[in-house]
Design a protein around this motif. Structure first.
Motif, PDB file in Angstrom:
ATOM      1  N   UNK A  88      50.323  36.169  37.601  1.00 32.59           N
ATOM      2  CA  UNK A  88      51.031  36.936  36.578  1.00 32.59           C
ATOM      3  C   UNK A  88      50.069  37.533  35.557  1.00 32.59           C
ATOM      4  N   UNK A  89      49.022  36.802  35.209  1.00 28.40           N
ATOM      5  CA  UNK A  89      48.015  37.351  34.302  1.00 28.40           C
ATOM      6  C   UNK A  89      47.367  38.591  34.921  1.00 28.40           C
ATOM      7  N   UNK A  90      47.017  38.483  36.180  1.00 26.39           N
ATOM      8  CA  UNK A  90      46.376  39.607  36.882  1.00 26.39           C
ATOM      9  C   UNK A  90      47.293  40.814  36.957  1.00 26.39           C
ATOM     10  N   UNK A  91      48.589  40.571  37.219  1.00 26.36           N
ATOM     11  CA  UNK A  91      49.544  41.664  37.401  1.00 26.36           C
ATOM     12  C   UNK A  91      50.205  42.098  36.100  1.00 26.36           C
ATOM     13  N   UNK A  92      49.891  41.415  34.993  1.00 29.11           N
ATOM     14  CA  UNK A  92      50.442  41.720  33.663  1.00 29.11           C
ATOM     15  C   UNK A  92      51.968  41.594  33.646  1.00 29.11           C
ATOM     16  N   UNK A  93      52.431  40.479  34.204  1.00 25.89           N
ATOM     17  CA  UNK A  93      53.852  40.118  34.200  1.00 25.89           C
ATOM     18  C   UNK A  93      53.970  38.759  33.517  1.00 25.89           C
ATOM     19  N   UNK A  94      54.922  38.614  32.630  1.00 21.55           N
ATOM     20  CA  UNK A  94      55.079  37.377  31.871  1.00 21.55           C
ATOM     21  C   UNK A  94      55.457  36.199  32.771  1.00 21.55           C
ATOM     22  N   UNK A  95      54.868  35.026  32.471  1.00 19.45           N
ATOM     23  CA  UNK A  95      55.225  33.788  33.172  1.00 19.45           C
ATOM     24  C   UNK A  95      55.666  32.749  32.155  1.00 19.45           C
ATOM     25  N   UNK A  96      56.934  32.365  32.227  1.00 22.65           N
ATOM     26  CA  UNK A  96      57.489  31.339  31.348  1.00 22.65           C
ATOM     27  C   UNK A  96      57.583  30.046  32.165  1.00 22.65           C
ATOM     28  N   UNK A  97      56.547  29.217  32.062  1.00 21.59           N
ATOM     29  CA  UNK A  97      56.467  28.008  32.881  1.00 21.59           C
ATOM     30  C   UNK A  97      57.672  27.111  32.640  1.00 21.59           C
ATOM     31  N   UNK A  98      58.205  26.576  33.714  1.00 23.05           N
ATOM     32  CA  UNK A  98      59.327  25.652  33.599  1.00 23.05           C
ATOM     33  C   UNK A  98      58.788  24.228  33.632  1.00 23.05           C
TER      34      UNK A  98
END
Length: 451
Positions: A158-168
């Motif tokens: 997600x960092x590479x693709x610039x998409x947010x990751x909200x860890x569960x």
């Protein structure tokens, strides 16, 4: 949430317009925001980034959970939480009605849709599922986890693709430590905090000078879990005899348990989770190890406790959240989750999934744009007390929530009913937990770029 100077927020405008229709609401909201900043349409001053701008009248979230493998029970309950969050973001209800920065009319007037994936509790499979969500489904946010190795792999993508990751559900120190990312946020506490919360309770119960033996799952979470137990229990006066790694998905722990039983240790730590945790704990109890050793399971949850049944009796550990926590957010979540799912009592993974989805949506509303760097800035340093875990801070330096940790003790089989499998011994306040930004796991965190 943006304010127009008259005390009215965008959410107030949405509620006042009622049946005025989406077009009218969007127009009013546009007036409030001054027409800039990207808004819901993605038009404005921000450049394309990742899957921004959002196209059309809906925004898609990706929920990437273990629907198979040793953590499948946790994944199924996570999905229940995610689906309920989407339903209420679109139609109101639940916490959405009580959060001032959510409207119950979608997010920035866009209806929320979602896609799901099965991680299989496998990092490579999880990464492939997340990549599909990003490239094919144009998701703006991904949430999920259970295995920290999975969460870390998806967070890096997600960092590479610039998409947010909200860890569960991810408990490894590394998630917001050496593997932290600008685009990733974690509400769940980590193994370091489990050690801080658990050691005082357990050493007070069993004494100050015991020898302990550890079995741990052989991946990121298990490794940092056993290291944290060693650190905090040795600081409390205990001494480690040995620690042994076990493969994820082990079904028969008898050989590992036999070695532990013959080690001369006074206590056994089972750093396993999900079905693995239930299997190792049941194996230890069936072998009668609890007659000669104290057994501790540092992290567990309701699905695992249910699978372990009577074996959980007297076992100390920590949980993400539990329906027994008596405050307004916790009580209301338990109520409306049960109403949605035929009386089912929600687990900690379900609460995390629901909460992380709303946290992201609220940050978007406060930013008045889906543009990821602006959403990230709304989460960094955010103070909140609406998740049922007392006052919290989403720390800016490592994106780790500073929050309380519930310490629990398993109930005997005869007292397990209505989703209640353990008693809450104490809720350790965040004031007694954590570490400074230059200390502990945070010392290894180097967040990536915003763009």
């Amino acid at each position: 949430m943006a304010n127009d100077g008259t005390g009215q927020t965008r959410r107030d405008i949405v509620k006042m317009t009622g049946a005025a229709g989406v077009t009218g609401i969007a127009g009013l909201a546009g007036c409030l925001s001054g027409g800039g900043g990207g808004g819901g349409s993605g038009n404005g001053d921000y450049p394309a980034l990742g899957n921004y701008p959002v196209q059309g009248d809906k925004v898609t979230f990706g929920f990437n959970v273990p629907q198979s493998g040793p953590y499948a029970s946790e994944g199924k309950d996570e999905l229940r939480g995610y689906k309920l969050a989407v339903k209420q973001l679109n139609n109101g209800g639940g916490w959405v009605d009580n959060w001032s920065d959510l409207s119950g009319n979608g997010v920035l007037d866009k209806q929320v849709d979602y896609v799901t994936g099965d991680t299989g509790t496998d990092s490579d499979q999880a990464r492939k599922q997340a990549s599909r969500m990003i490239s094919r489904d144009n998701v703006m946010m991904i949430s999920g986890g259970s295995s920290s190795a999975v969460a870390i792999a998806v967070q890096g993508l997600c960092q590479k693709e610039k998409v947010m990751f909200m860890a569960c559900l991810t408990h490894s120190n590394d998630t917001t430590g050496k593997d932290c990312e600008r685009y990733g946020f974690r509400e769940m506490f980590n193994a370091y905090m489990t050690g801080q919360a658990l050691a005082p309770v357990v050493t007070k119960e069993y004494g100050k000078d015991l020898k302990f033996y550890q079995l741990y799952a052989d991946y990121s979470w298990g490794k940092t879990q056993q290291a944290s137990m060693k650190k905090f229990f040795e600081e409390a006066g205990w001494s480690q005899v040995k620690s042994v790694a076990t493969p994820l998905g082990t079904k028969d722990y008898s050989s590992y348990l036999s070695e532990a039983a013959n080690s001369g240790a006074d206590a056994l730590f089972l750093n396993h989770y999900g079905l693995d945790g239930a299997n190792s704990l049941k194996g230890a109890i069936q072998a009668g190890m609890n007659q000669d050793m104290e057994i501790v399971m540092p992290l567990y949850n309701r699905p695992m406790a249910q699978a372990a049944g009577g074996a959980i009796e007297g076992i100390y550990g920590t949980v993400a959240w539990d329906s027994q926590i008596d405050n307004e957010p916790s009580n209301s979540f338990t109520k409306f989750f049960g109403e949605e799912y035929n009386g089912r009592v929600p687990s900690g993974p379900a609460q995390l999934a629901y909460a992380q989805t709303l946290q992201y949506a609220a940050a978007v509303e406060r930013a008045e744009t889906f543009y990821p760097p602006e959403v990230i800035k709304q989460l960094e340093g955010h103070e909140y007390n609406n998740l049922g875990m007392e006052q919290e801070t989403m720390r800016k330096c490592d994106h780790q929530a500073q929050r309380a940790v519930p310490v629990v003790k398993g109930l005997p089989k005869s007292e397990q009913k209505s989703g209640k499998y353990f008693e809450i011994v104490q809720i350790t306040s965040r004031d007694k937990l954590g570490y400074e930004c230059g200390q502990g796991p945070a010392a290894q965190c180097d967040l990536g770029p915003y763009k």
